[in-house]
Design a protein around this motif. Structure first.
Motif, short mmCIF file in Angstrom:
data_model
loop_
_atom_site.label_atom_id
_atom_site.label_comp_id
_atom_site.label_asym_id
_atom_site.label_seq_id
_atom_site.Cartn_x
_atom_site.Cartn_y
_atom_site.Cartn_z
N SER A 65 41.06 0.40 69.33
CA SER A 65 40.05 1.45 69.25
C SER A 65 40.68 2.68 68.62
CB SER A 65 39.49 1.80 70.64
OG SER A 65 40.54 2.25 71.49
N LEU A 66 39.86 3.57 68.09
CA LEU A 66 40.36 4.78 67.43
C LEU A 66 40.42 5.92 68.44
CD1 LEU A 66 38.41 4.57 64.04
CD2 LEU A 66 40.67 3.68 64.62
N LEU A 122 50.62 5.84 61.31
CA LEU A 122 49.21 6.05 61.60
C LEU A 122 48.76 5.19 62.78
CD1 LEU A 122 46.46 7.26 60.87
CD2 LEU A 122 46.16 5.41 59.21
N ASN A 123 49.24 3.96 62.83
CA ASN A 123 48.89 3.06 63.92
C ASN A 123 49.34 3.61 65.26
OD1 ASN A 123 47.98 0.62 65.15
ND2 ASN A 123 50.07 -0.16 65.11
N THR A 124 50.55 4.14 65.31
CA THR A 124 51.06 4.72 66.55
C THR A 124 50.29 5.97 66.93
OG1 THR A 124 53.27 3.90 65.98
CG2 THR A 124 53.14 5.58 67.69
N ALA A 125 49.90 6.76 65.92
CA ALA A 125 49.14 7.98 66.20
C ALA A 125 47.78 7.67 66.81
CB ALA A 125 48.96 8.79 64.92
N LEU A 126 47.22 6.51 66.49
CA LEU A 126 45.91 6.13 67.02
C LEU A 126 46.00 5.45 68.38
CD1 LEU A 126 44.27 4.78 63.74
CD2 LEU A 126 43.81 6.94 64.89
N GLN A 127 47.23 5.28 68.90
CA GLN A 127 47.43 4.70 70.22
C GLN A 127 48.32 5.61 71.07
OE1 GLN A 127 48.17 0.30 70.14
NE2 GLN A 127 48.13 0.54 67.91
N PRO A 128 47.84 6.82 71.35
CA PRO A 128 48.70 7.82 72.00
C PRO A 128 49.14 7.46 73.40
CG PRO A 128 46.42 8.56 71.95
CD PRO A 128 46.49 7.33 71.11
N LEU A 179 41.64 9.49 68.98
CA LEU A 179 42.07 10.65 68.20
C LEU A 179 42.63 11.77 69.06
CD1 LEU A 179 39.09 10.85 65.66
CD2 LEU A 179 41.29 9.68 65.39
N SER A 180 42.88 11.48 70.33
CA SER A 180 43.39 12.54 71.21
C SER A 180 44.77 13.01 70.76
CB SER A 180 43.45 12.04 72.66
OG SER A 180 44.29 10.90 72.78
N GLY A 181 45.56 12.09 70.18
CA GLY A 181 46.88 12.50 69.68
C GLY A 181 46.76 13.50 68.55
N PHE A 182 45.76 13.32 67.68
CA PHE A 182 45.55 14.26 66.59
C PHE A 182 45.07 15.62 67.12
CE2 PHE A 182 45.44 10.26 64.29
CZ PHE A 182 46.11 10.57 63.12
N SER A 183 44.22 15.59 68.13
CA SER A 183 43.75 16.86 68.71
C SER A 183 44.92 17.64 69.29
CB SER A 183 42.70 16.57 69.80
OG SER A 183 41.58 15.92 69.26
N LYS A 184 45.81 16.95 70.00
CA LYS A 184 46.97 17.62 70.59
C LYS A 184 47.93 18.11 69.50
CE LYS A 184 50.24 17.11 74.38
NZ LYS A 184 51.32 17.86 73.72
N ALA A 185 48.10 17.29 68.45
CA ALA A 185 48.99 17.69 67.36
C ALA A 185 48.47 18.92 66.64
CB ALA A 185 49.17 16.52 66.38
N ILE A 186 47.16 18.97 66.40
CA ILE A 186 46.58 20.14 65.73
C ILE A 186 46.73 21.37 66.60
CG2 ILE A 186 44.41 21.16 64.94
CD1 ILE A 186 43.56 18.39 64.02
N SER A 187 46.53 21.20 67.90
CA SER A 187 46.67 22.34 68.82
C SER A 187 48.10 22.85 68.85
CB SER A 187 46.23 21.91 70.22
OG SER A 187 46.45 22.94 71.16
N ASP A 188 49.06 21.93 68.84
CA ASP A 188 50.47 22.33 68.95
C ASP A 188 51.10 22.71 67.61
OD1 ASP A 188 50.26 21.78 71.63
OD2 ASP A 188 51.16 19.79 71.49
N GLN A 189 50.67 22.05 66.54
CA GLN A 189 51.35 22.21 65.25
C GLN A 189 50.47 22.81 64.17
OE1 GLN A 189 54.57 21.50 64.65
NE2 GLN A 189 54.95 20.76 66.72
N GLY A 190 49.24 23.19 64.48
CA GLY A 190 48.36 23.75 63.46
C GLY A 190 48.92 25.00 62.81
#
Length: 275
Positions: A53-54, A34-40, A56-67
């Protein structure tokens, strides 16, 4: 009695500290993921122990690619659960109540099947799937993943159904219920905890499956999240933030189910031990 109180208190504190340390070691990989995901923007070796800082760009990209792959895993896992319970519940009831000759041997053989390496089963299934036209299909992957949970579910539900009082089943039969109606109206409701436990483990087995997903799919038509992350690492080896974000997203459904069903799991596993 009073003289032993300080010693007992120290032992309890020692056990608590040891438990917290073990839990911390077990949960550290999840925290670091989780820590690594919050530091893309950071490299894998430049990740700060605590994110400043939080992001979340990594999560946005992951959802776009892996949703889409997450939805595929959800559909396949739910289908595998349905198939697993549809097969294992009647089988467990038959082994528990019909006095079949050699039922103990059947149960033992069922346990042995879980010791067979997955790659052996996957390779054997592939040739059959080609002949049946089940390669690269949702139903084919559901069937394969269901086989991971069926042996465990049969053993668990049989142990629970054996503990159901025979008088309850006899009362239903006296009231005119046949074997099927007795099974559906009496046995299954009384076996709710074991059904939920079996269904949850079947879901987890299917959700975490990689071997069948890799072997029985040759295209991207059916790509579960496990296979998606595997290929994602190769394509985005420099973007560990997105890779870890996809891993975090893939762990959320399993974590939610475990939290919601924990009381049923405890009752389902221990229910068959008391008759």
């Amino acid at each position: 009695m009073a003289s032993h109180t300080p010693t007992a208190s120290r032992r309890r504190w020692g056990s608590t500290v040891a438990g917290v340390l073990v839990l911390g070691v077990m949960l550290f990989p999840l925290y670091w993921m989780l820590n690594t995901a919050l530091q893309p923007e950071s490299g894998l070796l430049q990740v700060d122990p605590v994110p400043g800082s939080l992001d979340l760009s990594g999560f946005s990209k992951a959802i776009s690619d892996q949703g889409g792959n997450l939805l595929t895993s959800l559909a396949v896992s739910l289908g595998a659960v349905a198939i697993c319970l549809a097969v294992s519940a009647p089988a467990a009831y038959g082994l528990a109540r019909f006095g079949l000759r050699g039922s103990r041997t059947i149960v033992f053989g069922t346990l042995i099947t879980q010791m067979v390496p997955g790659i052996v089963i996957a390779n054997a299934l592939y040739n059959s799937y080609v002949d049946l036209g089940l390669v690269n299909s949702y139903f084919g992957l559901m069937l394969a993943d269901a086989s991971l949970g069926i042996p465990f579910s049969i053993v668990l539900m049989r142990a629970f159904m054996v503990s159901i009082p025979g008088e309850v089943i006899e009362a239903a039969q006296i009231d005119g219920a046949g074997p099927v109606r007795t099974f559906v109206r009496v046995v299954l409701p009384m076996s709710r905890n074991s059904l939920i436990t079996s269904g949850l483990f079947a879901f987890l087995f299917s959700w975490s499956d990689f071997m069948f997903a890799l072997t029985l799919n040759t295209t991207d038509d059916v790509k579960p999240i496990t296979l998606g992350i595997y290929q994602y690492i190769g394509a985005h080896v420099g973007d560990w933030g997105s890779v870890m974000a996809a891993s975090v997203l893939s762990a959320i459904p399993a974590a939610i189910l475990l939290v919601l069903a924990q009381k049923y799991i405890a009752a389902g596993i221990t229910g068959g031990s008391v008759k």
